[in-house]
Design an enzyme around this catalytic site. Structure first.
Site, PDB file in Angstrom:
ATOM      1  N   SER A  13       0.832  -1.433   0.078  1.00  7.20           N
ATOM      2  CA  SER A  13      -0.171  -0.107  -0.229  1.00  7.20           C
ATOM      3  C   SER A  13       1.011   1.580  -0.503  1.00  7.20           C
ATOM      4  CB  SER A  13      -1.290  -0.303   1.444  1.00  7.20           C
ATOM      5  OG  SER A  13      -0.359  -0.103   2.517  1.00  7.20           O
ATOM      6  N   ARG A  62      21.893 -15.457   2.716  1.00  3.14           N
ATOM      7  CA  ARG A  62      21.936 -13.752   2.483  1.00  3.14           C
ATOM      8  C   ARG A  62      22.545 -12.585   1.775  1.00  3.14           C
ATOM      9  NH1 ARG A  62      17.906 -11.669   6.275  1.00  3.14           N
ATOM     10  NH2 ARG A  62      18.222 -13.005   7.972  1.00  3.14           N
ATOM     11  N   MET A  87      10.639  -6.391   3.911  1.00  5.50           N
ATOM     12  CA  MET A  87      10.600  -7.556   5.261  1.00  5.50           C
ATOM     13  C   MET A  87      11.861  -8.277   4.945  1.00  5.50           C
ATOM     14  SD  MET A  87       7.984  -6.426   6.896  1.00  5.50           S
ATOM     15  CE  MET A  87       8.038  -6.621   7.850  1.00  5.50           C
ATOM     16  N   ARG A  88      13.040  -7.372   4.701  1.00  6.04           N
ATOM     17  CA  ARG A  88      14.687  -8.720   4.532  1.00  6.04           C
ATOM     18  C   ARG A  88      15.533  -8.219   5.447  1.00  6.04           C
ATOM     19  NH1 ARG A  88      14.074 -13.614   4.532  1.00  6.04           N
ATOM     20  NH2 ARG A  88      16.401 -13.913   3.846  1.00  6.04           N
ATOM     21  N   LEU A  90      19.148  -6.389   5.794  1.00  4.90           N
ATOM     22  CA  LEU A  90      19.638  -6.393   3.930  1.00  4.90           C
ATOM     23  C   LEU A  90      21.422  -5.898   4.490  1.00  4.90           C
ATOM     24  CD1 LEU A  90      17.971  -3.382   2.506  1.00  4.90           C
ATOM     25  CD2 LEU A  90      17.868  -5.668   1.269  1.00  4.90           C
ATOM     26  N   HIS A 106       8.977   3.366   8.622  1.00  5.59           N
ATOM     27  CA  HIS A 106       8.917   2.125   9.653  1.00  5.59           C
ATOM     28  C   HIS A 106       7.715   2.446  10.431  1.00  5.59           C
ATOM     29  CE1 HIS A 106      10.114  -0.718  12.593  1.00  5.59           C
ATOM     30  NE2 HIS A 106       9.853   0.424  13.384  1.00  5.59           N
ATOM     31  N   THR A 138      21.226   2.775   6.551  1.00  7.25           N
ATOM     32  CA  THR A 138      22.059   2.596   7.327  1.00  7.25           C
ATOM     33  C   THR A 138      22.574   1.258   7.707  1.00  7.25           C
ATOM     34  OG1 THR A 138      21.468   3.727   9.772  1.00  7.25           O
ATOM     35  CG2 THR A 138      22.869   4.856   7.713  1.00  7.25           C
TER      36      THR A 138
HETATM   37  C1  GRF Z   1       3.805  -0.560   6.471  1.00  8.28           C
HETATM   38  O1  GRF Z   1       3.284  -0.116   8.038  1.00  8.28           O
HETATM   39  C2  GRF Z   1       5.007  -0.356   6.790  1.00  8.28           C
HETATM   40  O2  GRF Z   1       5.682   1.142   7.802  1.00  8.28           O
HETATM   41  C3  GRF Z   1       6.399  -1.248   7.405  1.00  8.28           C
HETATM   42  O3  GRF Z   1       5.245  -2.671   6.995  1.00  8.28           O
HETATM   43  C4  GRF Z   1       4.439  -2.104   6.543  1.00  8.28           C
HETATM   44  C5  GRF Z   1       4.105  -2.307   4.542  1.00  8.28           C
HETATM   45  O4  GRF Z   1       3.107  -2.611   4.414  1.00  8.28           O
HETATM   46  N1  GRF Z   1       7.150  -1.837   7.076  1.00  8.28           N
HETATM   47  P1  GRF Z   1       2.376  -2.054   2.916  1.00  8.28           P
HETATM   48  O5  GRF Z   1       3.027  -3.546   2.374  1.00  8.28           O
HETATM   49  O6  GRF Z   1       3.038  -0.813   2.171  1.00  8.28           O
HETATM   50  O7  GRF Z   1       1.032  -1.726   2.573  1.00  8.28           O
END
Ligand code: GRF
Length: 213
Positions: A13, A62, A87-88, A90, A106, A138
């Site tokens: 999103s 990784r 969600m990795r 890095l 975040h 970073t």
């Molecule tokens: C968001 O809350 C973002 O801050 C976090 O994961 C969520 C991802 O949502 N890192 P989307 O995939 O952008 O809908």
């Protein structure tokens, strides 16, 4: 024209908000996911954006995954790489390769609550405000120079889902704003602080009276 590559893992999103913002001078060159089932890929493809999957499960380490990912990203000659729910964790090598041109969002007011389970931890800590942060990446997780933040209230009765939804509304507002500033060449990093050239007076991220929305 600045080339932007957006990395996602799921819903996408935030990526969608950046695409919909149609930022002048920005071209979304590609949306890349580390999961073949990332729902956001369909939106990107529907909008005529190149999509790629670099499945982390196909790599033994990784480092190997990050190298393959960087090769795909660099094929699009990015001026900016945007992590949008990617969600990795890095590797340092990856992060250093994109130093100064890698942004993340975040869902907390960093430096509070870096890492996972952010909203749950914020609720358990009893904070009265929560929010979201866009920062340069970073090597230390969720610790890079902060570009913009937005604040939301924590309301009585909030659970994780309610708080996450309130924060997400602000994510969709501040992430396109941060990308716009970058594309306009208005961001400079001095030590840990980010300066925004000709920023309107007042804190850009301060927001919302406690409406519960
Ligand atoms: C968001 O809350 C973002 O801050 C976090 O994961 C969520 C991802 O949502 N890192 P989307 O995939 O952008 O809908």
């Amino acid at each position: 024209m600045k080339n932007i590559v957006i990395l996602i893992s799921g819903r996408g999103s935030n990526m969608e908000a950046i695409v919909r913002a149609a930022i002048p001078g920005a071209r979304i060159a590609a949306v890349i996911a580390n999961r073949p089932d990332a729902a956001g890929l369909a939106f990107a493809a529907h909008h005529g954006i190149d999509t790629r999957v670099v499945d982390h499960k196909a790599y033994p380490s990784r480092e190997a995954f990050d190298e393959a990912l960087a090769a795909v990203i660099d094929g699009f000659a990015p001026d900016l790489v945007v992590l949008a729910g990617f969600m990795r964790v890095l590797t340092n090598g990856f992060v250093e390769h994109y130093a100064g041109r890698l942004l993340n969002i975040h869902p907390s007011l960093l430096p509070s609550f870096p890492g996972l389970h952010t909203h749950q931890r914020a609720l358990e800590a009893g904070v009265r405000v929560a929010g979201t942060t866009v920062h340069f990446v970073t090597p230390t997780l969720d610790c890079g120079p902060i570009v913009i933040q937005a604040v939301v209230p924590v309301l009585p009765g909030d659970d994780e889902a309610a708080l996450a939804a309130r924060v997400l509304v602000q994510e969709h507002r501040i992430y396109p704003q941060a990308v716009r500033w970058f594309v306009e060449g208005r961001l400079s990093v001095e030590g840990h602080r980010v300066a925004v050239l000709d920023e309107a007076p007042g804190p850009a991220g301060w927001t919302v009276p406690p409406t519960g929305a």
